[in-house]
Design an enzyme around this catalytic site. Structure first.
Site, PDB file in Angstrom:
ATOM      1  N   ASN A  84      35.804 -23.016 -19.372  1.00 19.81           N
ATOM      2  CA  ASN A  84      35.704 -22.020 -18.313  1.00 19.81           C
ATOM      3  C   ASN A  84      34.763 -20.885 -18.715  1.00 19.81           C
ATOM      4  OD1 ASN A  84      37.707 -23.494 -16.919  1.00 19.81           O
ATOM      5  ND2 ASN A  84      39.326 -22.407 -18.012  1.00 19.81           N
ATOM      6  N   HIS A  97      35.232 -21.783 -25.812  1.00 22.96           N
ATOM      7  CA  HIS A  97      36.171 -22.828 -26.235  1.00 22.96           C
ATOM      8  C   HIS A  97      36.169 -23.968 -25.234  1.00 22.96           C
ATOM      9  CE1 HIS A  97      38.381 -19.951 -23.743  1.00 22.96           C
ATOM     10  NE2 HIS A  97      39.101 -20.988 -23.312  1.00 22.96           N
ATOM     11  N   PHE A  98      36.379 -25.151 -25.767  1.00 21.58           N
ATOM     12  CA  PHE A  98      36.506 -26.360 -24.956  1.00 21.58           C
ATOM     13  C   PHE A  98      37.950 -26.829 -25.045  1.00 21.58           C
ATOM     14  CE2 PHE A  98      32.097 -26.024 -25.987  1.00 21.58           C
ATOM     15  CZ  PHE A  98      31.420 -26.499 -24.878  1.00 21.58           C
ATOM     16  N   HIS A  99      38.524 -27.117 -23.884  1.00 20.44           N
ATOM     17  CA  HIS A  99      39.864 -27.692 -23.850  1.00 20.44           C
ATOM     18  C   HIS A  99      39.741 -29.207 -23.906  1.00 20.44           C
ATOM     19  CE1 HIS A  99      42.013 -24.069 -22.123  1.00 20.44           C
ATOM     20  NE2 HIS A  99      40.769 -23.781 -21.774  1.00 20.44           N
TER      21      HIS A  99
HETATM   22  P1  AMP Z   1      40.789 -20.181 -20.852  1.00 20.12           P
HETATM   23  O1  AMP Z   1      41.613 -19.914 -19.626  1.00 20.12           O
HETATM   24  O2  AMP Z   1      39.850 -21.339 -20.683  1.00 20.12           O
HETATM   25  O3  AMP Z   1      40.114 -18.940 -21.369  1.00 20.12           O
HETATM   26  O4  AMP Z   1      41.813 -20.682 -21.934  1.00 20.12           O
HETATM   27  C1  AMP Z   1      42.364 -19.903 -22.928  1.00 20.12           C
HETATM   28  C2  AMP Z   1      43.397 -20.753 -23.605  1.00 20.12           C
HETATM   29  O5  AMP Z   1      43.712 -20.172 -24.850  1.00 20.12           O
HETATM   30  C3  AMP Z   1      44.707 -20.896 -22.823  1.00 20.12           C
HETATM   31  O6  AMP Z   1      44.926 -22.272 -22.545  1.00 20.12           O
HETATM   32  C4  AMP Z   1      45.750 -20.313 -23.762  1.00 20.12           C
HETATM   33  O7  AMP Z   1      46.966 -21.014 -23.726  1.00 20.12           O
HETATM   34  C5  AMP Z   1      45.073 -20.432 -25.109  1.00 20.12           C
HETATM   35  N1  AMP Z   1      45.500 -19.454 -26.108  1.00 20.12           N
HETATM   36  C6  AMP Z   1      45.559 -18.110 -25.969  1.00 20.12           C
HETATM   37  N2  AMP Z   1      45.971 -17.537 -27.119  1.00 20.12           N
HETATM   38  C7  AMP Z   1      46.167 -18.550 -28.002  1.00 20.12           C
HETATM   39  C8  AMP Z   1      46.610 -18.599 -29.359  1.00 20.12           C
HETATM   40  N3  AMP Z   1      46.915 -17.501 -30.049  1.00 20.12           N
HETATM   41  N4  AMP Z   1      46.702 -19.819 -29.945  1.00 20.12           N
HETATM   42  C9  AMP Z   1      46.393 -20.938 -29.268  1.00 20.12           C
HETATM   43  N5  AMP Z   1      45.969 -20.948 -27.991  1.00 20.12           N
HETATM   44  C10 AMP Z   1      45.866 -19.770 -27.362  1.00 20.12           C
END
Ligand code: AMP
Ligand code: ZN
Length: 132
Positions: A84, A97-99
């Site tokens: 995103n 970041h890539f999911h």
């Molecule tokens: P986005 O909406 O693409 O920015 O995704 C951010 C992602 O980061 C979400 O899926 C969160 O669950 C994840 N996230 C946020 N903080 C952490 C953390 N400390 N450790 C692992 N994942 C995280």
């Protein structure tokens, strides 16, 4: 970036379940997974989003390798890779970041982009081509 949660994970200031790490890339479990094995792949150098990622070819290799490992570990039947950019697109953490989201039959994840018939395709395509 001192205030970035993912930089803090890279620096070991806050914990994460790491699954892969090399000189330039880190992969760890999403703390709110959509499915078993939901993993985030990030560059160690802080950039906010895809617009700042032009010198990061190595992200592709990492994505392929981590995808393969996640798929193998849980015998996933498929994977979604998503990324995103910007609040309007659902970005919550402003470190690229890539999911990687493994998919299993009956997982009830909905990836729901509403679609319509393409109109003015050539006009739209040429507008983008002009930018290169
Ligand atoms: P986005 O909406 O693409 O920015 O995704 C951010 C992602 O980061 C979400 O899926 C969160 O669950 C994840 N996230 C946020 N903080 C952490 C953390 N400390 N450790 C692992 N994942 C995280
Ligand atoms: Zn960061």
């Amino acid at each position: 970036m001192s205030n970035c949660i993912f930089c803090k994970i890279i620096d070991g200031e806050i914990p994460a379940h790491k699954v892969y790490e090399d000189e330039k890339v880190l992969a760890f479990l999403d703390v709110n997974p959509s499915s078993k094995g939901h993993t985030l792949v990030i560059p160690k150098g802080h950039v906010e989003n895809i617009y700042e990622a032009s010198e990061m070819d190595y992200m592709w290799d990492a994505l392929v390798e981590v995808s393969d490992a996640v798929k193998t570990a849980f015998d996933a039947e498929g994977l979604n890779i998503s990324q995103n950019n910007g609040e309007v697109a659902g970005q919550e953490v402003f470190h690229l970041h890539f999911h990687i989201t493994p998919r299993y039959t009956g997982d009830e994840i909905e990836v729901d982009y509403k679609r319509e018939e393409l109109e003015k395709g050539e006009e739209i395509a040429s507008k983008i081509r002009e930018v290169f």
